[in-house]
Design an enzyme around this catalytic site. Structure first.
Site, PDB file in Angstrom:
ATOM      1  N   GLU A  64     -40.785 -23.633 -49.934  1.00  0.00           N
ATOM      2  CA  GLU A  64     -40.192 -22.366 -49.496  1.00  0.00           C
ATOM      3  C   GLU A  64     -39.842 -22.399 -48.014  1.00  0.00           C
ATOM      4  O   GLU A  64     -38.816 -21.856 -47.595  1.00  0.00           O
ATOM      5  CB  GLU A  64     -41.110 -21.183 -49.796  1.00  0.00           C
ATOM      6  CG  GLU A  64     -40.441 -19.871 -49.477  1.00  0.00           C
ATOM      7  CD  GLU A  64     -41.074 -18.665 -50.135  1.00  0.00           C
ATOM      8  OE1 GLU A  64     -40.585 -17.558 -49.877  1.00  0.00           O
ATOM      9  OE2 GLU A  64     -42.037 -18.823 -50.908  1.00  0.00           O
ATOM     10  N   HIS A  91     -44.850 -28.978 -60.577  1.00  0.00           N
ATOM     11  CA  HIS A  91     -45.765 -29.960 -59.992  1.00  0.00           C
ATOM     12  C   HIS A  91     -45.800 -31.155 -60.940  1.00  0.00           C
ATOM     13  O   HIS A  91     -46.256 -31.045 -62.076  1.00  0.00           O
ATOM     14  CB  HIS A  91     -47.141 -29.345 -59.798  1.00  0.00           C
ATOM     15  CG  HIS A  91     -47.091 -28.035 -59.068  1.00  0.00           C
ATOM     16  ND1 HIS A  91     -46.693 -27.941 -57.757  1.00  0.00           N
ATOM     17  CD2 HIS A  91     -47.345 -26.770 -59.482  1.00  0.00           C
ATOM     18  CE1 HIS A  91     -46.727 -26.670 -57.387  1.00  0.00           C
ATOM     19  NE2 HIS A  91     -47.116 -25.944 -58.420  1.00  0.00           N
TER      20      HIS A  91
END
Length: 144
Positions: A64, A91
């Site tokens: 982010e 992930h």
């Protein structure tokens, strides 16, 4: 992007705020060009989850940070603010120690909407995380 502009941009991003999550996590911006932004983050106990591997939230924070800052570099921040509205993170591989490197690139760079993808890799180039992020580009006057 010329070399002086690259150095100036990296210096700006790395010194933007000393009281931020990026600083807490040790994120360092290392490369920038007209369409991408790269940063590193150390991996150790301070970013582990209880099983001793990189916490997914730390990967998302790196992603982010990169996606937001990539948008910041492509708007007139005296008039507009990129605001994150969606993030989707996968992930893909665990990591216990060392350094991860994230690279953000645009999927779409419009006037009111930016969509970026961020790939986080380890030192051997293995893909640790793949994230997509959406930023709405809104006028300062709309920020409450």
């Amino acid at each position: 992007m010329e070399e002086n502009k690259k150095k100036e941009t990296l210096e700006y991003l790395n010194n933007w705020s000393n009281n931020s999550l990026g600083k807490t996590l040790g994120i360092v911006f290392t490369e920038v060009d007209d369409e991408s932004l790269t940063a590193t983050m150390p991996v150790g106990p301070e970013v582990h989850q209880p099983f001793g591997i990189l916490h997914g939230g730390a990967s998302v924070a790196l992603a982010e940070t990169l996606g937001s800052c990539l948008s910041v570099l492509h708007v007139d921040t005296t008039k507009y603010v990129p605001v994150g509205t969606n993030i989707n993170s996968n992930h893909l591989r665990s990591k216990r120690s060392g350094i991860v490197t994230g690279r953000a690139t645009f999927i779409r760079k419009g006037n009111t909407l930016h969509v970026s993808q961020i790939e986080i890799t380890d030192e051997r180039g293995h893909l640790i995380n793949h994230t997509t992020m959406t930023n709405n580009i809104i006028p300062h006057s709309k920020i409450k």
